[in-house]
Structures are given as C-alpha cells and as structure tokens.
Design a protein around this motif. Structure first.
Motif, PDB file in Angstrom:
ATOM      1  N   LEU A 130     -22.173 -23.135 -30.120  1.00 11.88           N
ATOM      2  CA  LEU A 130     -21.152 -23.107 -30.973  1.00 11.88           C
ATOM      3  C   LEU A 130     -21.647 -22.746 -31.874  1.00 11.88           C
ATOM      4  CD1 LEU A 130     -18.192 -22.834 -31.076  1.00 11.88           C
ATOM      5  CD2 LEU A 130     -18.490 -24.919 -33.301  1.00 11.88           C
ATOM      6  N   SER A 131     -20.815 -21.136 -31.746  1.00 13.37           N
ATOM      7  CA  SER A 131     -21.698 -20.018 -33.028  1.00 13.37           C
ATOM      8  C   SER A 131     -20.827 -19.489 -33.511  1.00 13.37           C
ATOM      9  CB  SER A 131     -22.982 -19.159 -32.446  1.00 13.37           C
ATOM     10  OG  SER A 131     -22.816 -18.337 -33.241  1.00 13.37           O
ATOM     11  N   TRP A 142     -20.747 -22.898 -43.353  1.00 10.78           N
ATOM     12  CA  TRP A 142     -20.797 -24.567 -43.845  1.00 10.78           C
ATOM     13  C   TRP A 142     -20.888 -25.279 -43.121  1.00 10.78           C
ATOM     14  CZ3 TRP A 142     -25.022 -25.578 -46.111  1.00 10.78           C
ATOM     15  CH2 TRP A 142     -25.678 -26.636 -46.079  1.00 10.78           C
ATOM     16  N   VAL A 143     -22.010 -25.556 -41.885  1.00  8.88           N
ATOM     17  CA  VAL A 143     -21.531 -26.859 -40.335  1.00  8.88           C
ATOM     18  C   VAL A 143     -22.539 -28.327 -40.897  1.00  8.88           C
ATOM     19  CG1 VAL A 143     -21.962 -26.909 -38.121  1.00  8.88           C
ATOM     20  CG2 VAL A 143     -21.763 -24.699 -39.227  1.00  8.88           C
ATOM     21  N   GLU A 144     -21.613 -29.152 -41.049  1.00  7.35           N
ATOM     22  CA  GLU A 144     -21.676 -29.999 -41.097  1.00  7.35           C
ATOM     23  C   GLU A 144     -21.223 -31.622 -40.702  1.00  7.35           C
ATOM     24  OE1 GLU A 144     -20.674 -30.945 -45.737  1.00  7.35           O
ATOM     25  OE2 GLU A 144     -18.230 -30.540 -44.704  1.00  7.35           O
ATOM     26  N   PRO A 145     -22.163 -32.447 -40.418  1.00 12.21           N
ATOM     27  CA  PRO A 145     -21.845 -33.685 -38.774  1.00 12.21           C
ATOM     28  C   PRO A 145     -20.821 -34.154 -39.633  1.00 12.21           C
ATOM     29  CG  PRO A 145     -24.513 -33.969 -40.118  1.00 12.21           C
ATOM     30  CD  PRO A 145     -23.881 -32.510 -41.017  1.00 12.21           C
ATOM     31  N   GLY A 149     -17.950 -35.364 -34.403  1.00  6.32           N
ATOM     32  CA  GLY A 149     -18.695 -33.960 -34.132  1.00  6.32           C
ATOM     33  C   GLY A 149     -19.037 -33.000 -34.751  1.00  6.32           C
ATOM     34  N   VAL A 150     -19.084 -32.465 -35.772  1.00  8.44           N
ATOM     35  CA  VAL A 150     -19.195 -31.550 -36.856  1.00  8.44           C
ATOM     36  C   VAL A 150     -17.954 -30.499 -37.851  1.00  8.44           C
ATOM     37  CG1 VAL A 150     -22.059 -30.940 -36.124  1.00  8.44           C
ATOM     38  CG2 VAL A 150     -19.263 -28.680 -35.235  1.00  8.44           C
ATOM     39  N   LEU A 151     -17.864 -30.663 -38.462  1.00  9.20           N
ATOM     40  CA  LEU A 151     -16.940 -29.487 -39.035  1.00  9.20           C
ATOM     41  C   LEU A 151     -17.441 -28.316 -39.483  1.00  9.20           C
ATOM     42  CD1 LEU A 151     -13.877 -30.217 -40.496  1.00  9.20           C
ATOM     43  CD2 LEU A 151     -15.236 -30.416 -42.790  1.00  9.20           C
ATOM     44  N   ALA A 152     -16.998 -27.331 -39.270  1.00 11.17           N
ATOM     45  CA  ALA A 152     -17.430 -25.744 -40.176  1.00 11.17           C
ATOM     46  C   ALA A 152     -16.221 -25.332 -40.887  1.00 11.17           C
ATOM     47  CB  ALA A 152     -17.821 -24.758 -38.906  1.00 11.17           C
ATOM     48  N   THR A 153     -16.622 -24.827 -42.434  1.00 14.07           N
ATOM     49  CA  THR A 153     -15.950 -24.814 -43.097  1.00 14.07           C
ATOM     50  C   THR A 153     -16.345 -22.995 -43.592  1.00 14.07           C
ATOM     51  OG1 THR A 153     -15.667 -26.889 -44.167  1.00 14.07           O
ATOM     52  CG2 THR A 153     -14.184 -25.067 -45.478  1.00 14.07           C
ATOM     53  N   ALA A 154     -15.386 -22.231 -44.014  1.00 18.26           N
ATOM     54  CA  ALA A 154     -15.510 -20.543 -44.457  1.00 18.26           C
ATOM     55  C   ALA A 154     -14.683 -19.938 -44.992  1.00 18.26           C
ATOM     56  CB  ALA A 154     -15.957 -19.803 -43.308  1.00 18.26           C
ATOM     57  N   GLY A 172     -26.031 -22.258 -39.035  1.00 23.70           N
ATOM     58  CA  GLY A 172     -24.907 -22.658 -38.794  1.00 23.70           C
ATOM     59  C   GLY A 172     -23.755 -22.533 -37.889  1.00 23.70           C
ATOM     60  N   ASP A 173     -24.771 -23.017 -36.875  1.00 26.69           N
ATOM     61  CA  ASP A 173     -24.174 -23.358 -35.591  1.00 26.69           C
ATOM     62  C   ASP A 173     -24.260 -24.445 -34.844  1.00 26.69           C
ATOM     63  OD1 ASP A 173     -24.700 -20.763 -35.129  1.00 26.69           O
ATOM     64  OD2 ASP A 173     -26.278 -20.810 -34.170  1.00 26.69           O
ATOM     65  N   ALA A 174     -23.812 -25.014 -33.719  1.00 24.35           N
ATOM     66  CA  ALA A 174     -23.731 -26.438 -33.870  1.00 24.35           C
ATOM     67  C   ALA A 174     -23.980 -26.289 -31.966  1.00 24.35           C
ATOM     68  CB  ALA A 174     -22.880 -27.301 -33.559  1.00 24.35           C
ATOM     69  N   THR A 175     -24.790 -27.010 -32.344  1.00 27.23           N
ATOM     70  CA  THR A 175     -26.029 -26.844 -30.291  1.00 27.23           C
ATOM     71  C   THR A 175     -26.029 -28.501 -29.713  1.00 27.23           C
ATOM     72  OG1 THR A 175     -28.406 -27.902 -31.622  1.00 27.23           O
ATOM     73  CG2 THR A 175     -27.791 -25.196 -31.242  1.00 27.23           C
ATOM     74  N   ALA A 176     -26.216 -28.828 -28.216  1.00 25.69           N
ATOM     75  CA  ALA A 176     -26.591 -29.872 -27.485  1.00 25.69           C
ATOM     76  C   ALA A 176     -27.096 -29.556 -26.154  1.00 25.69           C
ATOM     77  CB  ALA A 176     -25.206 -30.151 -27.601  1.00 25.69           C
ATOM     78  N   ASP A 177     -27.522 -30.132 -26.311  1.00 28.79           N
ATOM     79  CA  ASP A 177     -28.684 -30.191 -24.245  1.00 28.79           C
ATOM     80  C   ASP A 177     -28.369 -31.344 -24.082  1.00 28.79           C
ATOM     81  OD1 ASP A 177     -29.968 -28.280 -23.896  1.00 28.79           O
ATOM     82  OD2 ASP A 177     -31.017 -28.986 -25.838  1.00 28.79           O
ATOM     83  N   PHE A 178     -27.583 -31.566 -22.371  1.00 33.20           N
ATOM     84  CA  PHE A 178     -27.388 -32.703 -22.515  1.00 33.20           C
ATOM     85  C   PHE A 178     -27.344 -32.820 -20.607  1.00 33.20           C
ATOM     86  CE2 PHE A 178     -23.613 -30.063 -22.921  1.00 33.20           C
ATOM     87  CZ  PHE A 178     -23.113 -29.951 -22.133  1.00 33.20           C
TER      88      PHE A 178
END
Length: 606
Positions: A130-131, A142-145, A149-154, A172-178
């Motif tokens: 997620l970019s 700004w992306v934080e846990p 999940g995560v919270l992104a603020t701009a 600045g991206d959220a990533t996952a491998d599953f």
C-alpha cells in the motif's frame, strides 16, 4: 513505450486503459488493474486530489498492489452479476486465488475500499504493498502501526488500513507477505477520514460485502428495459450510477483526468466534472430504464446550477455545482504513456456553447412528460432561459466539442437552439402555460429554415460542421435524434452516408477531421465512440436496422472484458483511449439500444 509494467517473476503485464476495472461508492471511484493494482483513487470526492495516481504517473505517485508473489499463469475477472463488485482470479503453479474488490455504498459514513483474498485451490503466496501518495503523488504520508493495521497521515488526510495480516512499514508504504490456502480468506479495509477528526469505526469486510451486493442487486432488479442488448444496457446503467455523485445527483463525465485521446500527445483533459451536454441523454437513459429517482435527482442538480442569470450558465460544473474549474498542470507527473501535461480543472468551463440551453429545456420537457405536469415554481425559471435564447441564438459559439479554435455558427448548436423553441411551444400547448407561443413558433420555424439553408450542402447532400463550411461533424447525426427532421428524410440519409464516408475509419466515426478543423491543438485523436453510437441510432431511425445492429455489436465488442468503454477507440493501435470509463460512451450505447428497440417495434407493427 508502455505505461505500467507489472513483473511477477518472468511474466510482465502492460497496463492498457482497458486493463482497468471500476469500483465505487457513489461519491468516489477507483480503477483496479488486471494485475491486482489499484492505480487511481481520489478521496473523499471524485474530484478531490488523488491518493493513488500511478495511472498518470508511476509507482512513486501512489498505488495499492495485491497479487501472487510467484508467476501468474492466468487472470480472469468479472463483476458479480448486477453489481460493481469486482472479482479477479489469479492462477499460479501453486494454486489459485480470488481478489474481491469493492467500495461499500457510503451514505453518511466515511469512504472505504475493501479487498478480500479468497483461496480457491492449493496454497498461494501473496504480496501486498500500500503506497499512499496524497495530493497527486506529491506527499509521502507518515505511516505508523495501529491496533489493527497501520495509520497514514498527510495534512488533512488520514488513512487507516485494517487487516489481521501482519504488516511491515517501509519508505512510507505498508507491506505484507502472506499465504492463502484453499477455503481461507484474508481481508483488507482502507478507510479515509479527516486527520483532525475522530477515526471512524471499522466495518467487517464480509458483512460490508453482503450489504453492498444486496444493495446493487436491488438496484439492478429495477431495470424496466426488456429490449435488445439488455445486458449491455444494464452494465452501462451500473457504470452511470457509479459515476453519479449521490450527494447532489450530478453525473461526472469520467472518474479520471488526462488519459490521452492521442497517446503521447497533449489532448489530455480533466473529466471529473458534470457536463450539461450529457444531461438529456442521461435523463432519457434513466427514465426509459425505470430509474426515475436518479433522473429527478440529476434534474434537481441542473435546476440549481441553471438558475439566476441565464448569461452566466456554464457548459459544465463541479459535482457540487461549483463554477470555478480553474485549469492547471502537474509538471511532476509524466502522464499516461508519456502523454503530458497532466491537467487538473478544465478551462473549457469558460466557453460559450449555445447547445447547453437546448439541453436544459430538453431536460425540462422530458421530465415534465414523465410526471405529466409542470411544477408552478419551475415555469418562470424555464421561461427566463427561453427568452434569453431569443437574444443570443444568432451569435457564433464555441461548439459542442470545446474546440479551442475560433467561434463559428456551428450547425449542431443552431439545431439545439431550435430544440429550445420547439420544446417551449410544446410545453405551452400541452400544459396550458403562459408564454408568447406565436413568437416562439415563428422563431422555431426561422431557425429551422436557416439551418436547412446555411448548414446544409446540397451538392454533397449533407449537413456540415458550421454554416458555409465543407467540413463535416458527427454531431449533426443528432438531427433525427432530437426530432429536427424525420429519420427517413433524404437529407438525413445523405448526412449519414457522408459522415460514414468522410469521418469513418474502419466503420467507426471521428467527431470531425482534426486535420481540417482548427481546434487549436496539434495531433490527432481516436474514433469517438459516442458519435459511432449516434450513427447506430440514426441508422435505426433511417430504416437501416440491420446496419444499425451490426455496428452496435462491433462497438459493444470494443468494450473491455467488464463491459467498460473509454471515450474513444484508436483504430490504428487497436486500443481504447481517452478518459475511462466515459459516461458519454455509455449514455449513447443505451440510446442506440433504445433506438434499435423502437425501430424493431415499428417494423413489427408494419
């Protein structure tokens, strides 16, 4: 040069415009590519700055990818019948998965985009990135846990990605491998809210899916059209519903900006606005399909923007009815396949187009016929408009196509001025309204005589683009569609033949000849799908039913695997071009199907 390439091991996907699908919540919309990539989304409104803009840029400008990590050996996709819920099936050597993408109808709640991964067979390793890049790719949030999940603020924008899948944060991206096994599901919910407000509650993706499917099924089941090409008509109506801003009733021309009419060229415009030009077509499509509520909601929008001083009526408005659509360029955006500039806003909103008055009075007439009466408070508004057209119909204008060349006495513009007085006379006569009906009748006849004399070339037996010109314009195909002349009139027959011959390319029609018409722009454009559907409708009214059917089926076959159409088709490249999906193309598809149905009915009666 290809615009977007997706590599999964050896296999590459090049994203053409028609490789995208549409999802939406009736206030905004996203484009989802065949490779599991969401490359366009504006929140909270259709015309807000984008948070994913890779469509007209690259990965740096925001996207959300979700797909198998290993080589993809096959992709199939479809909408769940009667809905805007998109299912994409990915085949790999290890198994198969389905990604379900949708945006639940928002109502008063926040916008949400949901993605569900469903294991179909075997075990498939998946990769998610997620970019988010708000404001047309210019800001890295700004992306934080967060707890789930995560919270992104701009700045004013806050995004929350909720999922049970463990997430990483990188640049600045959220990533996952599953991994997803057969019968298992993983859920991702992206929610937007103002950063200075409280975060909204998280809705379970599965319950949202059930709610969304039930809502669309109920909506689709209301279709009253039972004629030929019903499936194509329903698909087009769903697309139009998805492109209607539910808050105000406005219908946008397209959910995108700057997808090129000429790949690599400069004919790139922002279409996230409401054109008056589309309004009669929209009302006809909705009313004939049984969607009266949508038709009257759109009529209310038009009445709000079309009141006050008639001289100040614009050809287009924002989805809220705002008037200022200042056009500017985004210099950091490379454009779709290098088609720069990328534009926001639309300077054509400042043009003078005579045809919009015909559209507004046409809407007034159509909606009056639907309810069988004129609401008393509306007639003074309409009369003000009609009387204003008395003073301006003889002036040159910019024409229906927003060409950025000189003003002319465009034939189609004068035909739409005739529509103003034709419908005005009919309204007064049928509903016993106050008005100078004799004067309007004389004006109607005067305009009719003038168009037939000055907008018609007797040597070539065709109506032309503007008075005294030799150029042709496909907009004159609307002459039989608005009732200016009968469909079987020999001048209509001649015009159909001339337009087909001189503006046709492989059977599809251009708006006009870009080499001969001074539209103020370099380069060429594709074949205009709305004009080609107008040709279908004109052929049907001209008694050439078999030709109409053949052309309709060829045009419908240009749609992508989801039934979606862009503005134009580039015959040379064999690709869709222009903003996507395009309301004008889908409106005229519906109109062409209705015209074929009416012609079949008339043939049966004979």
């Amino acid at each position: 040069m290809h615009h977007r390439r997706y590599t999964t091991d050896q296999r590459e996907y090049a994203m053409r415009i028609e490789d995208y699908g549409l999802i939406g919540d009736l206030q905004s919309a996203a484009l989802v590519g065949r490779a599991g990539n969401i490359d366009w989304l504006c929140l909270p409104r259709f015309d807000s700055p984008s948070c994913f803009a890779a469509l007209v840029g690259d990965d740096r400008h925001g996207h959300w990818s979700l797909r198998p990590a290993a080589e993809i050996t096959g992709v199939t996709r479809r909408y769940r019948p009667g809905t805007l819920i998109l299912e994409t099936d990915f085949e790999t050597a290890d198994g198969a998965v389905r990604v379900i993408d949708f945006m639940p109808r928002r109502g008063d709640g926040p916008p949400r985009l949901m993605r569900i991964v469903e294991g179909l067979r075997g075990r498939v390793s998946m990769r998610m990135r997620l970019s988010l890049r708000p404001d047309y790719g210019t800001i890295t949030p700004w992306v934080e846990p967060a707890a789930d999940g995560v919270l992104a603020t701009a700045g004013p924008d806050s995004f929350r990605l909720s999922t049970p899948v463990p997430l990483g944060i990188s640049d600045g991206d959220a990533t996952a491998d599953f991994t997803v096994a057969e019968g298992r599901r993983e859920r991702f919910t992206l929610c937007w809210h103002y950063s200075f407000g409280p975060p909204p509650s998280v809705e379970d993706a599965d319950s949202a899916l059930a709610r969304t499917q039930a809502w669309w099924h109920e909506w689709s089941s209301r279709l009253e059209y039972a004629g030929p090409y019903r499936d194509e008509v329903l698909t087009s109506l769903i697309v139009l519903k998805a492109m209607t801003y539910e808050v105000t009733g406005a219908l946008i021309a397209a959910p995108t900006t700057s997808l090129p009419e000429d790949i690599g060229g400069v004919r790139n415009w922002d279409y996230r606005f409401c054109w008056i030009r589309d309004s009669v077509l929209a009302l006809e499509s909705l009313l004939a399909g049984g969607y009266t509520e949508e038709a009257f909601s759109f009529r209310s929008f038009l009445q709000r923007v079309g009141t006050g001083d008639p001289a100040k009526i614009q050809i287009m408005y924002s989805i809220g009815g705002e008037r200022r659509l200042t056009e500017f360029e985004l210099p950091d955006m490379p454009g779709y396949e290098g088609s720069a500039p990328v534009r926001v806003g639309n300077a054509a909103s400042e043009q003078f187009q005579l045809d919009v008055y015909g559209e507004l009075i046409g809407v007034a007439f159509l909606s009056t016929e639907a309810v069988g009466r004129v609401e008393p408070h509306l007639w003074p508004r309409w009369r003000t408009l009609i009387e204003y057209v008395e003073s301006i119909w003889g002036e040159p204008d910019d024409g229906i196509w927003e060409t950025r060349g000189p003003r002319r006495h465009f034939t189609q513009s004068k035909v739409m001025a005739w529509v103003v007085f034709d419908r005005a006379v009919r309204l007064v006569e049928r509903y016993d309204l106050e008005g100078p009906v004799e004067r309007w009748r004389r004006l109607r006849d005067e305009i009719h005589d003038e168009v037939c004399e000055r907008g018609y070339d007797p040597q070539r037996n065709t109506f032309t683009q503007y008075y005294g010109s030799e150029e042709l314009d496909a907009s004159v195909l609307t002459i039989p569609l608005v009732g200016f002349l009968p469909g079987t009139d020999e001048r209509v027959t001649g015009t159909i033949d001339a337009v087909t011959r001189e503006l046709g390319r492989d059977g599809f029609v251009s708006r006009y000849s870009t080499s001969r018409t001074d539209d103020g722009l370099p380069g060429d454009e594709g074949q205009f799908l709305a004009c080609s559907f107008w040709l279908v409708a004109a052929l049907a009214r001209n008694g050439r039913l078999e030709q109409a059917r053949t052309l309709f089926e060829r045009l419908a076959a240009l749609s992508n695997d989801l039934g979606l159409l862009a503005e134009e088709y580039d015959v040379g490249r064999g690709r869709q071009v222009g903003n996507f999906p395009q309301a004008f193309s889908h409106l005229t598809l519906i109109g062409a199907a209705y015209a074929i149905a009416a012609a079949e009915g008339a043939a049966d009666e004979r």
